[in-house]
Design a protein around this motif. Structure first.
Motif, PDB file in Angstrom:
ATOM      1  N   SER A  94       0.817  -1.216   0.000  1.00  0.00           N
ATOM      2  CA  SER A  94       0.000   0.000   0.000  1.00  0.00           C
ATOM      3  C   SER A  94       0.849   1.263   0.000  1.00  0.00           C
ATOM      4  O   SER A  94       0.411   2.309  -0.488  1.00  0.00           O
ATOM      5  N   LEU A 138      -6.331   5.711  -2.067  1.00  0.00           N
ATOM      6  CA  LEU A 138      -7.103   4.535  -1.661  1.00  0.00           C
ATOM      7  C   LEU A 138      -7.792   3.877  -2.852  1.00  0.00           C
ATOM      8  O   LEU A 138      -7.968   2.654  -2.883  1.00  0.00           O
ATOM      9  N   LEU A 142      -5.907   1.133  -4.528  1.00  0.00           N
ATOM     10  CA  LEU A 142      -5.942  -0.162  -3.866  1.00  0.00           C
ATOM     11  C   LEU A 142      -7.278  -0.867  -4.060  1.00  0.00           C
ATOM     12  O   LEU A 142      -7.350  -2.098  -3.997  1.00  0.00           O
ATOM     13  N   ARG A 163     -10.937  -2.904   3.154  1.00  0.00           N
ATOM     14  CA  ARG A 163      -9.488  -2.807   3.090  1.00  0.00           C
ATOM     15  C   ARG A 163      -9.040  -1.352   3.097  1.00  0.00           C
ATOM     16  O   ARG A 163      -8.105  -0.981   3.809  1.00  0.00           O
ATOM     17  N   ALA A 164      -9.700  -0.519   2.320  1.00  0.00           N
ATOM     18  CA  ALA A 164      -9.297   0.882   2.215  1.00  0.00           C
ATOM     19  C   ALA A 164      -9.459   1.614   3.544  1.00  0.00           C
ATOM     20  O   ALA A 164      -8.648   2.479   3.885  1.00  0.00           O
ATOM     21  N   GLU A 218      -6.322   1.290   5.809  1.00  0.00           N
ATOM     22  CA  GLU A 218      -4.986   1.590   5.286  1.00  0.00           C
ATOM     23  C   GLU A 218      -4.405   2.848   5.934  1.00  0.00           C
ATOM     24  O   GLU A 218      -5.104   3.836   6.138  1.00  0.00           O
ATOM     25  N   THR A 219      -3.113   2.781   6.219  1.00  0.00           N
ATOM     26  CA  THR A 219      -2.419   3.913   6.847  1.00  0.00           C
ATOM     27  C   THR A 219      -1.371   4.516   5.922  1.00  0.00           C
ATOM     28  O   THR A 219      -1.316   5.737   5.741  1.00  0.00           O
TER      29      THR A 219
END
Length: 292
Positions: free
Chosen positions: A131, A158, A161, A218-219, A222-223
């Motif tokens: 990511s 994002l 992804l 999932r998004a 995310e970091t």
């Protein structure tokens, strides 16, 4: 010997037969491995419920972060929840149309075309893409061109992804539609476009929605992409400025020297896990309604 026993003879197996013994050993090993694999998961969940549940109040959802010397129990992260929803929404608006249209091309219009094979290979490769690479790409293509960090850049990062997940799941869902449905539509005089809109997409829609929900889950967690694009902020959402998100908030506050912020980070972790959990339940429920 009665008639029932002649018709349905009962087979008995000796417990120490080699095959039976092997089956028992392998079943035991499988159960032990499964339980062992679940221990870290349940440990994390129990810790989140214990540490995050203590600070879980309705105030967290609509207040801003506390000051450094505010009393414990003050403040919240409503701005991070709003920022996460905004950026994931932007990512969904970008990834869902592009992903579904690409899936339609791959499954219906050019399944054996060279371009389709390349696109499918790239999408499968991107599903395993770290990511942070998406964050660096969005930083170079969006942040540097705009000249500042923003929620828009975070949403674009994002979406990179989400697109491969949406595209591949939608393609598989469209392929699962039985050919007799297509043939029946053509037999009734439907054009390929009418067949796609009125037959194929409605039948495949539950599976497509499942893929979209999984991509959103999932998004939301995310970091790395947001560290390069949206950064963080302690004020309410301003799309053209750095924006807070739950994932970055947890990353920043978990190492804070202030106990109040650490407790809020645990509460934010619990909320994020619950959010992802419910999104997965929704995807299972919607996917379970698929009837092909």
């Amino acid at each position: 010997m009665n008639e029932d026993s002649l018709q349905h003879p009962k087979l008995e197996r000796q417990p120490m037969e080699p095959r039976a013994l092997k089956s028992i050993i392998l079943s035991t090993i499988t159960i032990v491995c499964a339980v062992t694999a679940c221990i870290p998961l349940f440990s994390v969940l129990i810790m989140l419920l214990y540490r995050g549940g203590k600070r879980l109040t309705f105030q967290l959802f609509y207040t801003l972060p506390p000051g450094a010397f505010d009393a414990p129990g003050v403040g919240g992260f409503g701005h991070a929840i709003l920022g996460t929803a905004f950026m994931v929404g932007i990512a969904g608006l970008i990834s869902v149309p592009f992903g579904i249209l690409a899936a339609i091309y791959l499954a219906e219009l050019g399944p054996h075309h060279k371009v389709s094979e390349i696109a499918r290979f790239c999408a499968k490769t991107m599903t395993g893409l770290p990511s942070i690479i998406a964050g660096v790409f969005a930083y170079a293509m969006v942040v540097l061109l705009m000249g500042h960090y923003s929620a828009w850049a975070g949403g674009i990062a994002l979406s990179l992804l989400m697109i491969p997940t949406v595209m591949l799941t939608a393609e598989e869902a469209i392929k699962m539609v039985p050919n007799p449905m297509r043939e029946a539509a053509y037999g009734m005089g439907c054009t390929p476009t009418q067949s796609l809109i009125k037959i194929i997409l409605p039948v495949a829609m539950p599976s497509i929605i499942t893929g979209v929900v999984l991509a959103v889950a999932r998004a939301a967690g995310e970091t790395a992409p947001l560290l390069f694009t949206a950064l963080f902020s302690e004020s309410w959402l301003a799309p053209n400025n750095p924006t807070a998100s739950l994932a970055v908030l947890i990353y920043n506050w978990s190492s804070s020297p202030y106990q109040n912020l650490i407790e809020l980070a645990w509460a934010a972790s619990l909320i994020l896990v619950v959010l992802v959990f419910f999104l997965n339940i929704i995807s299972r429920a919607v996917g379970g309604k698929t009837k092909l």
